[in-house]
Design an enzyme around this catalytic site. Structure first.
Site: not given
Ligand code: MN
Ligand code: MN
Length: 296
Positions: A140, A267, A270, A276, A290
């Site tokens: 999940h 960061d 990302e 982003d 970040e």
């Molecule tokens: Mn799980």
């Molecule tokens: Mn960001």
């Protein structure tokens, strides 16, 4: 006599109006699937405008945007928002919000996982049986235990568009421990928590099942934890905001690992995913928060 014969007409009109009103309230007439416009570039004003298009409490801190939004099929549900990619036969990310109201006494749904009929027609989609015997758990993203307030909300987490292949050692190990930690913050500590999670894929990803579901090399997650009372639309300082980011390998042998050893900066996630995150936070605040690695 003739008045009597047509006495059902006002009743019919009332019925049609009632049905139309019910349909309107239930969202029958509003499109539930929105694809990101094909021309936007991540970080551009267009991307920001596209992100602002999706009004959902789950996306209050921003919609993840990457450089190729044309293959992102964003589906907004009451329980979570997902971005589906046909290429991996899986969600690229799922975003959801939890607070104390997310938790109740509803038992975990026990049937087979379901095909998501909200997915755009023509996209390959996974079934429960694709995972059977594959050696991977149906992992999940928005987890069942985060939607225990109603049976309908719990059932929604068993849509295959909310699932990626995870080893049991990941799913039942550090991934689970971070899930439990986030739930404790939301349920017991009065925090509001926004979570976005997905898998990281290589071009030569292994595939499972008849629908050739791609197996990610890792599972990532970014989490924003806000103190009670902070309005996500009016954040001006870093007070009361904590970010957590992790990337965990989809391997065996990690079931005893602590989630904390997989912490990185937002960061870094990302950079690894191309998305982003938290685009609605003021830019200076994004830059500062970040860049940090959580250390609580
Ligand atoms: Mn799980
Ligand atoms: Mn960001």
């Amino acid at each position: 006599m003739s008045r009597r014969r047509h006495s059902w007409i006002p009743l019919l009109i009332a019925l049609v109006i009632a049905l139309a009103w019910y349909g309107y309230r239930s969202g029958w007439f509003s499109p539930r699937t929105t694809s990101v416009p094909a021309t936007v570039t991540a970080g551009s004003p267009d991307a920001e405008r596209a992100a602002q298009t999706y009004e959902s409490p789950h996306l209050a801190l921003g919609t993840p945007v990457d450089a190729t939004p044309e293959d992102d099929h964003i589906i907004i549900k009451p329980q979570f928002v997902l971005s589906y990619k046909g290429e991996i036969v899986s969600p690229a990310w799922v975003a959801w919000r939890i607070d104390t109201s997310s938790y109740g006494a509803v038992p975990r749904y026990t049937g087979k996982f379901r095909i998501d009929t909200d997915l755009p027609a023509g996209l390959p989609r996974a079934t429960h049986d694709d995972y059977t015997g594959s050696g991977y758990d149906r992992g999940h993203l928005c987890r069942s235990l985060d939607r225990t307030d109603t049976a309908e909300n719990n059932l929604a987490t068993f849509l295959m568009s909310n699932i990626i292949p995870q080893t049991h050692d990941l799913n039942g190990g550090p991934w689970l421990k971070l899930e439990d930690y986030c739930a404790s913050l939301a349920r017991d500590s009065g925090k509001t928590v926004w979570i976005i999670a997905g898998g990281r894929y290589t071009p030569d990803a292994a595939r499972i099942g008849a629908n050739r579901v791609a197996v990610p090399v890792s599972s990532w997650k970014v989490v924003a934890i806000l103190d009670r009372g902070i309005d996500p639309a009016r954040i001006e300082s870093k007070n009361g905001i904590r970010l957590i980011a992790i990337d965990m390998p989809n391997t065996r042998g990690i079931i005893r690992h602590d989630w904390k050893r997989y912490r990185l900066s937002v960061d870094e996630i990302e950079a690894r995913t191309g998305y982003d995150f938290f685009g609605r936070l003021p830019l200076a605040l994004q830059d500062e928060l970040e860049a940090r690695v959580d250390s609580l």
